[in-house]
Design an enzyme around this catalytic site. Structure first.
Site, short mmCIF file in Angstrom:
data_model
loop_
_atom_site.label_atom_id
_atom_site.label_comp_id
_atom_site.label_asym_id
_atom_site.label_seq_id
_atom_site.Cartn_x
_atom_site.Cartn_y
_atom_site.Cartn_z
N GLU A 66 21.41 -5.18 -17.15
CA GLU A 66 20.11 -4.62 -16.77
C GLU A 66 19.18 -5.76 -16.38
O GLU A 66 18.93 -6.69 -17.16
CB GLU A 66 19.44 -3.79 -17.88
N GLU A 91 15.61 -10.89 -18.39
CA GLU A 91 14.15 -10.64 -18.31
C GLU A 91 13.42 -11.98 -18.38
O GLU A 91 13.73 -12.80 -19.23
CB GLU A 91 13.72 -9.71 -19.45
N ASP A 141 9.08 -4.31 -10.13
CA ASP A 141 7.68 -4.40 -9.67
C ASP A 141 7.61 -3.99 -8.20
O ASP A 141 8.31 -4.56 -7.36
CB ASP A 141 7.18 -5.84 -9.82
N ASP A 177 9.42 4.49 -8.92
CA ASP A 177 8.47 5.60 -8.78
C ASP A 177 7.54 5.33 -7.61
O ASP A 177 6.49 5.96 -7.50
CB ASP A 177 7.66 5.81 -10.08
N LYS A 215 8.62 6.74 -21.35
CA LYS A 215 7.36 7.45 -21.65
C LYS A 215 6.48 7.49 -20.41
O LYS A 215 5.88 8.50 -20.06
CB LYS A 215 6.60 6.71 -22.77
N PHE A 216 6.45 6.37 -19.73
CA PHE A 216 5.66 6.24 -18.50
C PHE A 216 6.11 7.26 -17.46
O PHE A 216 5.30 7.94 -16.82
CB PHE A 216 5.86 4.80 -18.00
C1 LIG Z 1 7.73 -3.02 -13.74
S1 LIG Z 1 8.65 -3.79 -14.98
C2 LIG Z 1 9.84 -2.55 -15.42
C3 LIG Z 1 10.43 -2.79 -16.76
C4 LIG Z 1 11.50 -1.78 -17.22
N1 LIG Z 1 12.68 -1.82 -16.40
C5 LIG Z 1 10.94 -0.38 -17.29
O1 LIG Z 1 11.48 0.51 -16.64
O2 LIG Z 1 9.96 -0.18 -18.02
C6 LIG Z 1 9.63 -4.98 -14.10
C7 LIG Z 1 10.19 -6.05 -15.01
O3 LIG Z 1 11.06 -6.91 -14.27
C8 LIG Z 1 10.84 -8.24 -14.67
N2 LIG Z 1 11.25 -9.10 -13.55
C9 LIG Z 1 10.72 -9.10 -12.29
N3 LIG Z 1 11.35 -9.98 -11.51
C10 LIG Z 1 12.31 -10.55 -12.28
C11 LIG Z 1 13.28 -11.54 -12.04
N4 LIG Z 1 13.39 -12.11 -10.83
N5 LIG Z 1 14.10 -11.90 -13.04
C12 LIG Z 1 13.99 -11.31 -14.27
N6 LIG Z 1 13.10 -10.36 -14.56
C13 LIG Z 1 12.26 -9.99 -13.58
C14 LIG Z 1 9.36 -8.31 -14.99
O4 LIG Z 1 9.03 -9.36 -15.86
C15 LIG Z 1 9.12 -6.93 -15.62
O5 LIG Z 1 9.30 -6.97 -17.01
#
Ligand SMILES: C[S@@+](CC[C@H](N)C(=O)[O-])C[C@H]1O[C@@H](n2cnc3c(N)ncnc32)[C@H](O)[C@@H]1O
Length: 236
Positions: A66, A91, A141, A177, A215-216
């Site tokens: 993941e 992460e 993101d 989303d 939850k989101f």
């Molecule tokens: C919007 S959050 C979504 C988190 C989770 N998957 C969720 O559904 O709640 C995106 C996550 O990806 C991580 N992330 C973004 N780019 C990354 C990268 N290049 N390598 C590792 N993690 C990354 C960010 O730190 C963040 O925690």
């Protein structure tokens, strides 16, 4: 997301453009303690050698990756529901990793390991070719502004890198989303000749049962927001 350049041994190296925002400030005491005490049990340090996944997990089992696990809620649920699989989380966000470690310890989960670094570098340096059964990227993101689209994680070179790590027949599952990102993902995948869309060309998939509803997401659904799942199989 990626720049192609040449390493000294002539193999291509992709240097990532940052797809995340650093938010290191908000670490709780519990997360700090978890990182100190539980890292040796669940964490894998960044290194320049491929990891031996069977040795890391102490068995031979399908290994699921993941990328961007956030606070780890989906990873925990999947690992609990599927003890037959091993899960490797990547992460960059340290508080998220701390939070995951605490939950792993509380729930006594043994089939999860985590790497706290940037996914492109981890994939290139640490993940053996043809070793992964499935890659999940849930709600990356979205980088909604047009001038930031280059920061999106899902880009052709990143997908090429992922495809090398997947076993033949391995799955790539993404969810978002953000409608514009969903179509961007679909466009990138339509050009990725090593993958086949399990839902048919240009079609999004229904949410597979193994992807937990966050939850989101539940909140968003009540407001009528949609989520797009893309499920592809590596066929070449
Ligand atoms: C919007 S959050 C979504 C988190 C989770 N998957 C969720 O559904 O709640 C995106 C996550 O990806 C991580 N992330 C973004 N780019 C990354 C990268 N290049 N390598 C590792 N993690 C990354 C960010 O730190 C963040 O925690």
């Amino acid at each position: 997301m990626l720049h192609k350049s040449q390493s000294t041994d002539q193999s291509p190296i992709y240097r990532p453009i940052r797809s995340f925002v650093r938010r290191e400030g908000r670490m709780t005491r519990g997360q700090k303690i978890a990182l100190q005490h539980l890292w040796p049990r669940y964490g894998i340090d960044m290194c320049k050698d491929y990891v031996d996944l069977d040795m890391v997990f102490g068995r031979q089992a399908p290994c699921i990756l993941e990328i961007g696990l956030g606070m780890g809620d989906s990873l925990i649920t999947m690992a609990r529901n599927h003890p037959e699989n091993d899960y490797l989380g990547i992460e960059v966000y340290r508080p998220g990793v701390g939070s995951l470690l605490n939950k792993l310890d509380e729930c006594g989960i043994g089939n999860v390991r985590v790497i706290n670094d940037e996914a492109t570098m981890v994939l290139q340096q640490m993940i053996p070719e043809n070793s992964i059964s499935a890659v999940y990227i849930f709600f990356p993101d979205p980088w909604p502004k047009k001038r930031h689209h280059k920061r999106r994680l899902i880009q052709p070179l990143f997908i090429e890198l992922l495809s090398g790590k997947l076993q033949p027949g391995g799955m790539l599952h993404m969810a978002t989303d953000w409608e514009d990102y969903a179509h961007h993902m679909m466009a990138v995948m339509n050009y990725a000749s090593m993958f086949t869309n399990t839902a048919g060309i240009n079609h999004f998939s229904p949410r597979p049962d193994y992807r937990p509803l966050t939850k989101f997401e539940q909140r968003g659904m009540k407001l009528g927001h949609r989520v797009w799942d893309l499920v592809f199989r590596k066929t070449a």
